[in-house]
Scaffold this motif. Structure first.
Motif, short mmCIF file in Angstrom:
data_model
loop_
_atom_site.label_atom_id
_atom_site.label_comp_id
_atom_site.label_asym_id
_atom_site.label_seq_id
_atom_site.Cartn_x
_atom_site.Cartn_y
_atom_site.Cartn_z
N GLU A 67 0.83 -1.20 0.00
CA GLU A 67 0.00 0.00 0.00
C GLU A 67 0.86 1.26 0.00
OE1 GLU A 67 -0.24 -2.10 3.01
OE2 GLU A 67 -1.24 -3.50 1.67
N THR A 68 2.02 1.18 0.65
CA THR A 68 2.88 2.35 0.74
C THR A 68 3.78 2.47 -0.48
OG1 THR A 68 4.56 1.10 1.95
CG2 THR A 68 2.90 2.26 3.25
N GLN A 69 3.92 1.40 -1.26
CA GLN A 69 4.74 1.45 -2.46
C GLN A 69 3.89 1.92 -3.62
OE1 GLN A 69 6.46 -2.36 -3.08
NE2 GLN A 69 7.84 -2.21 -1.36
N GLY A 70 4.53 2.22 -4.71
CA GLY A 70 3.82 2.67 -5.88
C GLY A 70 4.00 4.17 -6.05
N PHE A 71 3.10 4.75 -6.84
CA PHE A 71 3.22 6.17 -7.12
C PHE A 71 1.86 6.73 -7.51
CE2 PHE A 71 4.68 3.47 -10.51
CZ PHE A 71 3.89 3.83 -11.59
N GLN A 72 1.75 8.05 -7.39
CA GLN A 72 0.53 8.78 -7.76
C GLN A 72 0.73 9.35 -9.16
OE1 GLN A 72 -1.85 7.97 -5.00
NE2 GLN A 72 -2.58 9.86 -5.87
N VAL A 73 -0.25 9.14 -10.03
CA VAL A 73 -0.23 9.73 -11.35
C VAL A 73 -1.62 10.24 -11.65
CG1 VAL A 73 0.13 9.31 -13.81
CG2 VAL A 73 1.58 8.17 -12.16
#
Length: 141
Positions: free
Chosen positions: A65-71
């Motif tokens: 949940e804390t990994q990834g990115f906002q686009v």
């Protein structure tokens, strides 16, 4: 032909030497095995703490949940991206992976797959549209 007394003595001395060497090697091997067995223990004899030191876990996707990115206001996680890639047909997925992860040009990919360069370009661009639609629909689920 009978060996002379000197030859017989030499042969007996060598025979005795070989037997002593073999006996000493057998004793050494037995002692080494006994020492090793005294330091070894079975898995069932290990405490839980010792047992946990025998392996490690890959925690790469833990807390995804804390990994990834906002686009564009959408949350993209590695798992979602992998799902999106799996929606592509094999030939389109191969073109995308070779282009972005192996830094191959369209010409190199076309030579590798034995297809026209324009086909590689079409597969890549159509794959991007498909990935975009999938991610727009499934992001933030």
């Amino acid at each position: 032909m009978e060996p002379t007394r000197t030859q017989w003595q030499v042969r007996c001395a060598f025979n005795g030497f070989c037997k002593r060497v073999l006996k000493n090697e057998a004793i050494n091997a037995y002692n080494q095995r006994r020492q090793r067995q005294s330091r070894e223990m079975t898995f069932s004899d290990l405490t839980p703490l010792e047992e946990n030191q025998l392996y490690s876990l890959d925690k790469h996707y833990e807390g995804e949940e804390t990994q990834g990115f906002q686009v564009a206001g959408k949350r993209i996680t590695p798992n979602l991206l992998a799902k999106a890639m799996h929606t592509l047909p094999d030939e389109k997925r191969t073109a995308v992976l070779l282009y972005y992860f192996f830094n191959m040009s369209d010409m190199e990919i076309s030579q590798l797959l034995d297809i026209p360069r324009s086909t590689v370009q079409y597969r890549r661009t159509s794959s991007f549209e498909r990935l975009k639609r999938f991610l727009e629909v499934h992001a933030d689920e």
